[in-house]
Write an enzyme that holds these catalytic residues in place. Sequence first.
Site, PDB file in Angstrom:
ATOM      1  N   LYS A 114       0.830  -1.214   0.000  1.00 15.49           N
ATOM      2  CA  LYS A 114       0.000   0.000   0.000  1.00 15.49           C
ATOM      3  C   LYS A 114       0.859   1.257   0.000  1.00 15.49           C
ATOM      4  O   LYS A 114       0.476   2.285  -0.555  1.00 15.49           O
ATOM      5  CB  LYS A 114      -0.945   0.004   1.203  1.00 15.49           C
ATOM      6  N   LYS A 195      -3.777 -11.513  -5.955  1.00 16.13           N
ATOM      7  CA  LYS A 195      -5.046 -11.662  -5.221  1.00 16.13           C
ATOM      8  C   LYS A 195      -6.158 -10.858  -5.900  1.00 16.13           C
ATOM      9  O   LYS A 195      -5.899  -9.767  -6.413  1.00 16.13           O
ATOM     10  CB  LYS A 195      -4.826 -11.120  -3.794  1.00 16.13           C
ATOM     11  N   LYS A 198     -10.741  -5.830  -4.032  1.00 13.41           N
ATOM     12  CA  LYS A 198     -11.810  -4.872  -4.319  1.00 13.41           C
ATOM     13  C   LYS A 198     -11.254  -3.478  -4.604  1.00 13.41           C
ATOM     14  O   LYS A 198     -11.942  -2.637  -5.163  1.00 13.41           O
ATOM     15  CB  LYS A 198     -12.813  -4.836  -3.174  1.00 13.41           C
TER      16      LYS A 198
HETATM   17  P1  TYM Z   1     -10.961  -6.841   3.896  1.00 13.08           P
HETATM   18  O1  TYM Z   1     -12.129  -5.930   4.015  1.00 13.08           O
HETATM   19  O2  TYM Z   1      -9.867  -6.461   2.966  1.00 13.08           O
HETATM   20  O3  TYM Z   1     -11.446  -8.290   3.484  1.00 13.08           O
HETATM   21  C1  TYM Z   1     -12.454  -8.965   4.213  1.00 13.08           C
HETATM   22  C2  TYM Z   1     -12.141 -10.441   4.247  1.00 13.08           C
HETATM   23  O4  TYM Z   1     -12.084 -10.960   2.918  1.00 13.08           O
HETATM   24  C3  TYM Z   1     -10.896 -11.731   2.749  1.00 13.08           C
HETATM   25  N1  TYM Z   1     -10.460 -11.628   1.340  1.00 13.08           N
HETATM   26  C4  TYM Z   1     -10.226 -12.678   0.551  1.00 13.08           C
HETATM   27  N2  TYM Z   1     -10.286 -14.002   0.762  1.00 13.08           N
HETATM   28  C5  TYM Z   1      -9.980 -14.825  -0.277  1.00 13.08           C
HETATM   29  N3  TYM Z   1      -9.617 -14.370  -1.518  1.00 13.08           N
HETATM   30  C6  TYM Z   1      -9.535 -13.045  -1.767  1.00 13.08           C
HETATM   31  N4  TYM Z   1      -9.190 -12.612  -2.970  1.00 13.08           N
HETATM   32  C7  TYM Z   1      -9.849 -12.132  -0.715  1.00 13.08           C
HETATM   33  N5  TYM Z   1      -9.871 -10.781  -0.624  1.00 13.08           N
HETATM   34  C8  TYM Z   1     -10.231 -10.492   0.652  1.00 13.08           C
HETATM   35  C9  TYM Z   1      -9.898 -11.069   3.691  1.00 13.08           C
HETATM   36  O5  TYM Z   1      -8.841 -11.942   4.007  1.00 13.08           O
HETATM   37  C10 TYM Z   1     -10.775 -10.751   4.873  1.00 13.08           C
HETATM   38  O6  TYM Z   1     -10.893 -11.887   5.712  1.00 13.08           O
HETATM   39  N6  TYM Z   1      -8.373  -5.728   7.950  1.00 13.08           N
HETATM   40  C11 TYM Z   1      -9.415  -6.570   7.459  1.00 13.08           C
HETATM   41  C12 TYM Z   1     -10.738  -6.342   8.196  1.00 13.08           C
HETATM   42  C13 TYM Z   1     -10.608  -6.500   9.670  1.00 13.08           C
HETATM   43  C14 TYM Z   1     -10.422  -7.716  10.386  1.00 13.08           C
HETATM   44  C15 TYM Z   1     -10.315  -7.346  11.742  1.00 13.08           C
HETATM   45  C16 TYM Z   1     -10.352  -9.059   9.980  1.00 13.08           C
HETATM   46  C17 TYM Z   1     -10.605  -5.493  10.576  1.00 13.08           C
HETATM   47  N7  TYM Z   1     -10.424  -6.010  11.812  1.00 13.08           N
HETATM   48  C18 TYM Z   1     -10.108  -8.318  12.701  1.00 13.08           C
HETATM   49  C19 TYM Z   1     -10.150 -10.014  10.971  1.00 13.08           C
HETATM   50  C20 TYM Z   1     -10.031  -9.647  12.315  1.00 13.08           C
HETATM   51  C21 TYM Z   1      -9.621  -6.239   5.991  1.00 13.08           C
HETATM   52  O7  TYM Z   1      -9.218  -5.234   5.511  1.00 13.08           O
HETATM   53  O8  TYM Z   1     -10.364  -7.142   5.346  1.00 13.08           O
END
Ligand code: TYM
Length: 333
Positions: A114, A195, A198
């Site tokens: 990032k 990956k 979004k």
């Molecule tokens: P975020 O919003 O980027 O993504 C949400 C969840 O989706 C999973 N994910 C994927 N899994 C498989 N293939 C992909 N291409 C893919 N893209 C995204 C992510 O691994 C995630 O589980 N920081 C986190 C949100 C968060 C969080 C937490 C998660 C905030 N606090 C505490 C766990 C525990 C995030 O940005 O996820």
Amino acid sequence: MTEKKIVFSGIQPTGCITIGNYIGAISQWKILQKKYFCIYCIADLHAITICPEKYILNKNILDTLSICLACGIKPEESIIFIQSHVPQHAQLNWVLNCFTNFGELKRMTQFKEKQYSNKNVNIGLFNYPVLMAADVLLYQTNKIPVGKDQIQHIELTRNIARRFNSIYGNIFKIPETIINKNGFCIKSLLNPKKKMSKSDINTNNFISLFDDDILVKKKINNAITDSDNPSIIKYDLYRKPGISNLLNILSNITGISIKKLEVELKNETYNDLKKYLIKELCSFLKEIREKYYFYRKNEKYLNNIIFSGAEIAKKYANVSIDKVFNAIGLYKI
Ligand code: TYM
């Protein structure tokens, strides 16, 4: 506290939610809510690290909540709330900052990526994994269902918790990651080595849960397949990353194992696989979209869910904050 083991996870309200988010995280959340005490959070404080516009963030929060409900997260079974509604997250974040080394955060691969793609490299972006640690540790979490990209952050969470416990005693549970074996990382449609994300500028790289039939058809038809010979449909991440990715998505949304799909599609072409995937994806997304619109237009219902979600979350969070403040010696009247 509850007798059941505690599951915690979060998602950022950053506009679209992809099929990767669904397969890697939300689909697991749905299954786990039957067995565990599940707490799910819309991580709006994490989302402000990229400074979205006020109106857009506001809208995205309710969009994300509605999508979670549409995907089967049940407020009667799970707690779902907005991160900023529970101030204890930010409080614990500050405490944990004082138990995290600068070098540890510098090594986070997501920050490194990032750092180069963002114009605004703010401290929030750097501190992001510590806020995640606070999210998780606040609820004495046992299990965290996430995609592969979050594993390093969870490992850091575990290290911070162990470090804190080694000084102050058994304050935090050491949580474990749960990964969907078949969907731990859904790849980009145009570059299956990357990956599916979004935040990708090129929207053809991902399928959003909001994509209509025309978009799904266009994106899947444009998806990279593999130029190997013979062009058989086989799961092989090394030689056939594009086909393997499409098989993976198909398997996750239909519930048919990859092995069975390989047999079923033995004499078919890549084009047939795409047609099959388009058909299944369109009907899968149509159902989610319909439910999404149903929830999204009922703002009163959504507000009730997040209001009571935050009230319950605060009760749990307060227990941990009291324990932590006590342990480190903050003065209390
Ligand atoms: P975020 O919003 O980027 O993504 C949400 C969840 O989706 C999973 N994910 C994927 N899994 C498989 N293939 C992909 N291409 C893919 N893209 C995204 C992510 O691994 C995630 O589980 N920081 C986190 C949100 C968060 C969080 C937490 C998660 C905030 N606090 C505490 C766990 C525990 C995030 O940005 O996820």
